[in-house]
Design a protein around this motif. Sequence first.
Motif, short mmCIF file in Angstrom:
data_model
loop_
_atom_site.label_atom_id
_atom_site.label_comp_id
_atom_site.label_asym_id
_atom_site.label_seq_id
_atom_site.Cartn_x
_atom_site.Cartn_y
_atom_site.Cartn_z
N MET A 1 18.77 24.20 -38.44
CA MET A 1 18.24 25.34 -39.14
C MET A 1 19.38 26.05 -39.86
O MET A 1 20.43 26.29 -39.30
CB MET A 1 17.57 26.31 -38.17
N LYS A 2 19.14 26.37 -41.11
CA LYS A 2 20.13 27.08 -41.93
C LYS A 2 20.01 28.58 -41.68
O LYS A 2 18.91 29.10 -41.48
CB LYS A 2 19.90 26.81 -43.42
N ALA A 24 8.15 32.30 -48.43
CA ALA A 24 8.26 31.03 -49.16
C ALA A 24 8.67 29.90 -48.22
O ALA A 24 8.14 28.78 -48.31
CB ALA A 24 9.27 31.17 -50.29
N ALA A 25 9.57 30.18 -47.31
CA ALA A 25 10.00 29.17 -46.34
C ALA A 25 8.85 28.77 -45.44
O ALA A 25 8.64 27.58 -45.16
CB ALA A 25 11.17 29.69 -45.52
N SER A 26 8.08 29.74 -45.00
CA SER A 26 6.93 29.47 -44.14
C SER A 26 5.89 28.61 -44.85
O SER A 26 5.36 27.65 -44.27
CB SER A 26 6.32 30.79 -43.69
N ASN A 29 7.08 25.09 -44.87
CA ASN A 29 7.49 24.58 -43.56
C ASN A 29 8.99 24.31 -43.47
O ASN A 29 9.42 23.29 -42.94
CB ASN A 29 6.70 23.31 -43.19
N ILE A 30 9.77 25.23 -44.02
CA ILE A 30 11.23 25.14 -43.97
C ILE A 30 11.71 26.09 -42.88
O ILE A 30 11.37 27.27 -42.88
CB ILE A 30 11.86 25.52 -45.32
N GLU A 31 12.49 25.56 -41.95
CA GLU A 31 13.03 26.39 -40.88
C GLU A 31 14.36 26.98 -41.31
O GLU A 31 15.35 26.26 -41.46
CB GLU A 31 13.21 25.57 -39.60
#
Length: 100
Positions: A1-2, A24-26, A29-31
Amino acid sequence: MKRIMLVCSAGMSTSLLVTKMQAAASEQNIEVEIFAVAQDDVKNQKNIDIVLLGPQVRFLLNKMKEKMNPKGIHVAVIDSINYGTMNGKAVLENALKLSD
């Protein structure tokens, strides 16, 4: 995770952008962990992958690069248009490209 840290004068103007970036991440699906701090609180932060400077503190760019780049931390200034329009998706995409 970044871990992405946004920096501005007081840490307040970037708070809305953090919310937009998290949304936007949600959606994609970007953690990621995204948070904002005032420029004076940067030195207290650890385990950061990316530092994004608000346009109003762009004068810190060289200083931040000197401090962060040797640690493998990427530093950039947020595009003024994306910042002004609070385009969280574009800012997130640009941030993640830094660490590719």
